[in-house]
Design a protein around this motif. Structure first.
Motif, mmCIF file in Angstrom:
data_model
loop_
_atom_site.group_PDB
_atom_site.id
_atom_site.type_symbol
_atom_site.label_atom_id
_atom_site.label_comp_id
_atom_site.label_asym_id
_atom_site.label_seq_id
_atom_site.Cartn_x
_atom_site.Cartn_y
_atom_site.Cartn_z
ATOM 1 N N PHE A 215 0.692 -1.337 0.055
ATOM 2 C CA PHE A 215 0.034 0.086 0.126
ATOM 3 C C PHE A 215 0.912 1.228 -0.070
ATOM 4 C CE2 PHE A 215 -2.655 -3.079 1.359
ATOM 5 C CZ PHE A 215 -3.956 -3.282 1.155
ATOM 6 N N TYR A 216 2.161 0.885 -0.011
ATOM 7 C CA TYR A 216 3.072 2.354 -0.285
ATOM 8 C C TYR A 216 4.008 2.150 -1.278
ATOM 9 C CZ TYR A 216 1.027 2.883 4.487
ATOM 10 O OH TYR A 216 0.255 2.896 5.472
ATOM 11 N N PHE A 217 3.830 1.053 -2.017
ATOM 12 C CA PHE A 217 4.922 0.713 -3.220
ATOM 13 C C PHE A 217 5.192 1.998 -4.144
ATOM 14 C CE2 PHE A 217 1.128 -0.211 -5.954
ATOM 15 C CZ PHE A 217 1.773 0.224 -7.271
ATOM 16 N N PHE A 218 4.275 2.934 -4.466
ATOM 17 C CA PHE A 218 4.555 3.584 -5.543
ATOM 18 C C PHE A 218 5.616 4.750 -5.070
ATOM 19 C CE2 PHE A 218 3.900 7.690 -7.725
ATOM 20 C CZ PHE A 218 4.040 7.268 -9.034
ATOM 21 N N TYR A 219 5.540 5.248 -3.672
ATOM 22 C CA TYR A 219 6.494 6.255 -3.089
ATOM 23 C C TYR A 219 7.934 5.625 -3.365
ATOM 24 C CZ TYR A 219 2.417 8.242 -1.351
ATOM 25 O OH TYR A 219 1.091 8.556 -1.395
ATOM 26 N N PHE A 220 8.089 4.388 -2.977
ATOM 27 C CA PHE A 220 9.487 3.512 -3.021
ATOM 28 C C PHE A 220 9.976 3.384 -4.347
ATOM 29 C CE2 PHE A 220 12.195 0.001 -2.960
ATOM 30 C CZ PHE A 220 12.972 0.195 -1.940
ATOM 31 N N ILE A 221 9.028 3.173 -5.508
ATOM 32 C CA ILE A 221 9.372 2.962 -6.775
ATOM 33 C C ILE A 221 9.665 4.587 -7.347
ATOM 34 C CG2 ILE A 221 8.790 2.908 -9.234
ATOM 35 C CD1 ILE A 221 7.019 0.233 -8.053
ATOM 36 N N LEU A 222 9.031 5.534 -6.951
ATOM 37 C CA LEU A 222 9.505 6.907 -7.256
ATOM 38 C C LEU A 222 10.744 7.170 -6.680
ATOM 39 C CD1 LEU A 222 8.049 9.436 -8.883
ATOM 40 C CD2 LEU A 222 7.306 10.371 -6.524
ATOM 41 N N GLY A 223 11.033 6.803 -5.552
ATOM 42 C CA GLY A 223 12.388 7.155 -4.939
ATOM 43 C C GLY A 223 13.353 6.298 -5.566
ATOM 44 N N GLY A 224 13.237 5.096 -6.213
ATOM 45 C CA GLY A 224 14.022 4.413 -6.960
ATOM 46 C C GLY A 224 14.373 5.046 -8.278
ATOM 47 N N VAL A 225 13.588 5.638 -8.856
ATOM 48 C CA VAL A 225 13.670 6.304 -10.277
ATOM 49 C C VAL A 225 14.708 7.597 -9.780
ATOM 50 C CG1 VAL A 225 12.867 7.968 -11.919
ATOM 51 C CG2 VAL A 225 11.539 5.523 -11.219
ATOM 52 N N CYS A 226 14.343 8.306 -8.655
ATOM 53 C CA CYS A 226 15.237 9.607 -8.150
ATOM 54 C C CYS A 226 16.807 8.884 -7.869
ATOM 55 C CB CYS A 226 14.728 10.032 -7.162
ATOM 56 S SG CYS A 226 15.877 11.305 -6.096
ATOM 57 N N GLY A 227 16.843 7.933 -7.365
ATOM 58 C CA GLY A 227 18.163 7.438 -6.880
ATOM 59 C C GLY A 227 19.208 6.772 -8.085
ATOM 60 N N SER A 228 18.261 6.347 -9.149
ATOM 61 C CA SER A 228 18.870 5.690 -10.309
ATOM 62 C C SER A 228 19.375 6.944 -11.243
ATOM 63 C CB SER A 228 17.918 4.390 -10.715
ATOM 64 O OG SER A 228 17.639 3.693 -10.008
ATOM 65 N N ALA A 229 18.795 7.940 -11.181
ATOM 66 C CA ALA A 229 19.292 8.957 -12.252
ATOM 67 C C ALA A 229 19.003 10.360 -11.599
ATOM 68 C CB ALA A 229 18.293 8.971 -13.455
ATOM 69 N N ILE A 230 19.907 10.597 -10.522
ATOM 70 C CA ILE A 230 19.653 12.093 -9.817
ATOM 71 C C ILE A 230 19.680 13.033 -10.509
ATOM 72 C CG2 ILE A 230 22.308 11.794 -9.251
ATOM 73 C CD1 ILE A 230 19.159 12.801 -6.745
ATOM 74 N N GLN A 231 20.690 13.286 -11.303
ATOM 75 C CA GLN A 231 20.664 14.634 -12.096
ATOM 76 C C GLN A 231 19.516 14.756 -12.766
ATOM 77 O OE1 GLN A 231 23.059 16.704 -11.202
ATOM 78 N NE2 GLN A 231 21.465 18.371 -12.525
ATOM 79 N N ARG A 232 18.976 13.628 -13.698
ATOM 80 C CA ARG A 232 17.755 13.769 -14.560
ATOM 81 C C ARG A 232 16.576 14.324 -13.324
ATOM 82 N NH1 ARG A 232 18.005 9.013 -18.931
ATOM 83 N NH2 ARG A 232 20.006 9.145 -19.529
ATOM 84 N N TRP A 233 16.532 13.541 -12.319
ATOM 85 C CA TRP A 233 15.380 13.631 -11.348
ATOM 86 C C TRP A 233 15.404 15.283 -11.131
ATOM 87 C CZ3 TRP A 233 10.986 11.713 -9.353
ATOM 88 C CH2 TRP A 233 10.638 11.830 -8.295
ATOM 89 N N ARG A 234 16.699 15.639 -10.674
ATOM 90 C CA ARG A 234 16.779 17.158 -10.291
ATOM 91 C C ARG A 234 16.083 18.101 -11.250
ATOM 92 N NH1 ARG A 234 23.028 16.657 -7.900
ATOM 93 N NH2 ARG A 234 22.513 16.257 -5.516
ATOM 94 N N ASP A 235 16.655 17.907 -12.432
ATOM 95 C CA ASP A 235 16.224 18.739 -13.730
ATOM 96 C C ASP A 235 14.576 18.621 -13.808
ATOM 97 O OD1 ASP A 235 19.045 19.459 -13.934
ATOM 98 O OD2 ASP A 235 19.145 17.723 -15.610
ATOM 99 N N MET A 236 13.964 17.141 -13.706
ATOM 100 C CA MET A 236 12.574 17.117 -13.771
ATOM 101 C C MET A 236 12.001 18.147 -12.657
ATOM 102 S SD MET A 236 10.301 14.133 -13.742
ATOM 103 C CE MET A 236 10.366 13.938 -11.898
ATOM 104 N N VAL A 237 12.348 17.905 -11.432
ATOM 105 C CA VAL A 237 11.593 18.617 -10.560
ATOM 106 C C VAL A 237 11.839 20.082 -10.548
ATOM 107 C CG1 VAL A 237 11.875 18.946 -7.888
ATOM 108 C CG2 VAL A 237 12.047 16.559 -8.816
ATOM 109 N N ILE A 238 12.923 20.497 -10.900
ATOM 110 C CA ILE A 238 12.908 22.084 -11.246
ATOM 111 C C ILE A 238 11.854 22.438 -12.197
ATOM 112 C CG2 ILE A 238 14.130 23.979 -11.719
ATOM 113 C CD1 ILE A 238 14.634 23.148 -9.046
ATOM 114 N N ARG A 239 11.856 21.786 -13.340
ATOM 115 C CA ARG A 239 10.901 22.036 -14.417
ATOM 116 C C ARG A 239 9.405 22.059 -14.131
ATOM 117 N NH1 ARG A 239 14.040 18.686 -17.599
ATOM 118 N NH2 ARG A 239 12.587 17.211 -17.715
ATOM 119 N N LEU A 240 9.119 21.157 -13.297
ATOM 120 C CA LEU A 240 7.723 20.816 -12.741
ATOM 121 C C LEU A 240 7.370 21.665 -11.440
ATOM 122 C CD1 LEU A 240 7.435 16.995 -12.705
ATOM 123 C CD2 LEU A 240 6.179 18.692 -14.408
#
Length: 399
Positions: A215-240
């Motif tokens: 019942f909490y898996f999506f937050y963990f997967i989203l964190g996995g995306v962040c940790g696997s591609a940290i710079q792309r994640w940072r760029d996306m977060v700033i754009r969003l």
């Protein structure tokens, strides 16, 4: 193993810890019989402003695990270390809360049902009402090899050989599909599952679904995306950032209206449980918003940033201990008549409990064997001093 310092994660841990403490302080005062409507409404508004805390810890657990071990490094020794750094402190604090409750209720510590009572608290804690999170998050630590294998399968079958822009489209599309599926699961959990009546182990699982990892898996997967591609994640977060801010404001107004609509004489915070579709939307938007703010703050070095990093460094022990400190504050305030003063006393309690829990953790972690109560906070401080150019990232969600 060392990695580049991810400064915004320390800030996020600090913000999440403060949000959790604020929620528990609100819970202490909002249900008191002498509270006036104005205080109830204001506390409900503050409550929705801090809903991101616990679930962002799940996100951070996924981010740190995939950042540290997503490339295939051995995880077995890390899991053994996490048992000592997370589960052992959980067991010890469960015993502490059990003893405190037994003494407060004038019950014997060595009665005929002692061991059964303690074992019950280890699997379904009620004395330490916040300890359920440790049970839930540790399931992700145990199952991380499975999540890592699924990530590898997805990467090899869907991403390899494609351009960077196409990879981003596939990842974003997959996350949208998973978010829709997770939202459907939340709809089932909030509107359908409470009406089910099952038998045996299935009924037990149904009743304790708030402590179960699916019942909490999506937050963990989203964190996995962040940790696997940290710079792309940072760029996306700033754009969003403008869009996540807009969605959060819309959902903040809607959840406030929904809370008042379903409350009668007293505000019912259970209307905004974690396992509800609208809560999912506001938490994701708020999570993206505060991540962007943490990125901007991490470039500063003023006192607020240093305070948040201090809270983040000792947040696991602070999380374990803060409910005990809050109980001490409540022991003083519960006999008082606080009509018209519940909001100020909530804020005052928060101002006492949050720094006291972090300070207590900081002091205990420096004692011999203190890490058995606080996790790896003390060990991490010593490692940081010995390697000033890098940071050893511990895969502990609350630290």
């Amino acid at each position: 193993m060392t990695r580049e310092r991810i400064d915004e994660w320390a800030l996020l841990r600090g913000l999440c810890f403060l949000a959790v403490v604020m929620q528990h302080c609100i819970g202490e005062y909002i249900y008191r019989s002498d509270i006036v409507p104005a205080d109830s409404i204001m506390l409900g508004m503050v409550y929705h402003f801090t809903r991101f805390g616990t679930l962002t810890f799940v996100f951070l657990a996924g981010a740190i695990l995939f950042y540290q071990y997503g490339d295939g490094r051995s995880y077995r020794s890390a899991l053994v270390r996490r048992i000592g750094d997370i589960y052992v402190p959980f067991v010890l604090w469960t015993l502490i809360y059990w003893i405190v409750v037994q003494l407060a209720d004038h019950h014997s510590l060595l009665g005929p049902g002692t061991w059964q009572s303690i074992l019950t608290q280890l699997f379904a804690p009620t004395n330490g009402y916040h300890l359920w999170f440790v049970i839930m998050i540790f399931q992700f630590y145990l199952l991380f090899p499975l999540f890592r294998w699924l990530f590898r399968q997805f990467s090899s079958r869907c991403l390899e050989g494609r351009t960077e822009s196409r990879q981003q489209q596939i990842v974003i599309g997959t996350l949208i599909v998973l978010a829709i599926l997770y939202g459907w699961l939340m709809w089932l959990c909030y509107y359908v599952l409470p009406g089910w009546s099952l038998q045996g182990i299935w009924q037990v699982l149904l009743e304790h679904r708030t402590s179960e990892f699916p019942f909490y898996f999506f937050y963990f997967i989203l964190g996995g995306v962040c940790g696997s591609a940290i710079q792309r994640w940072r760029d996306m977060v700033i754009r969003l950032l403008p869009w996540s801010t807009l969605v959060f404001l819309i959902m903040y107004i809607w959840l406030g209206y929904d809370l008042l609509r379903h409350s009668t004489e007293a505000v019912n915070l259970n209307v905004s449980t974690y396992l509800k579709p609208t809560t999912f939307v506001i938490v994701i938007s708020h999570m993206l918003l505060i991540y962007g703010l943490a990125l901007l703050l991490s470039r500063q070095n003023h006192v607020l940033v240093r305070f948040l990093k201090w809270c983040g460094r000792y947040s696991f022990g602070g999380y374990l201990s803060h409910a005990l400190i809050l109980a001490g504050v409540a022991y003083i305030t519960r006999p008082l008549v606080l009509t018209g003063m519940h909001l100020p006393f909530t804020l005052l309690s928060f101002a006492i409990v949050a720094p006291s829990a972090i300070l207590l953790t900081s002091l205990i972690s420096r004692l011999p064997g203190g890490h058995w109560l606080t996790g790896s906070a003390g060990k991490k401080s010593r490692k940081r001093k010995s390697t000033p150019g890098s940071t050893v990232l511990q895969d502990t969600p609350l630290r």
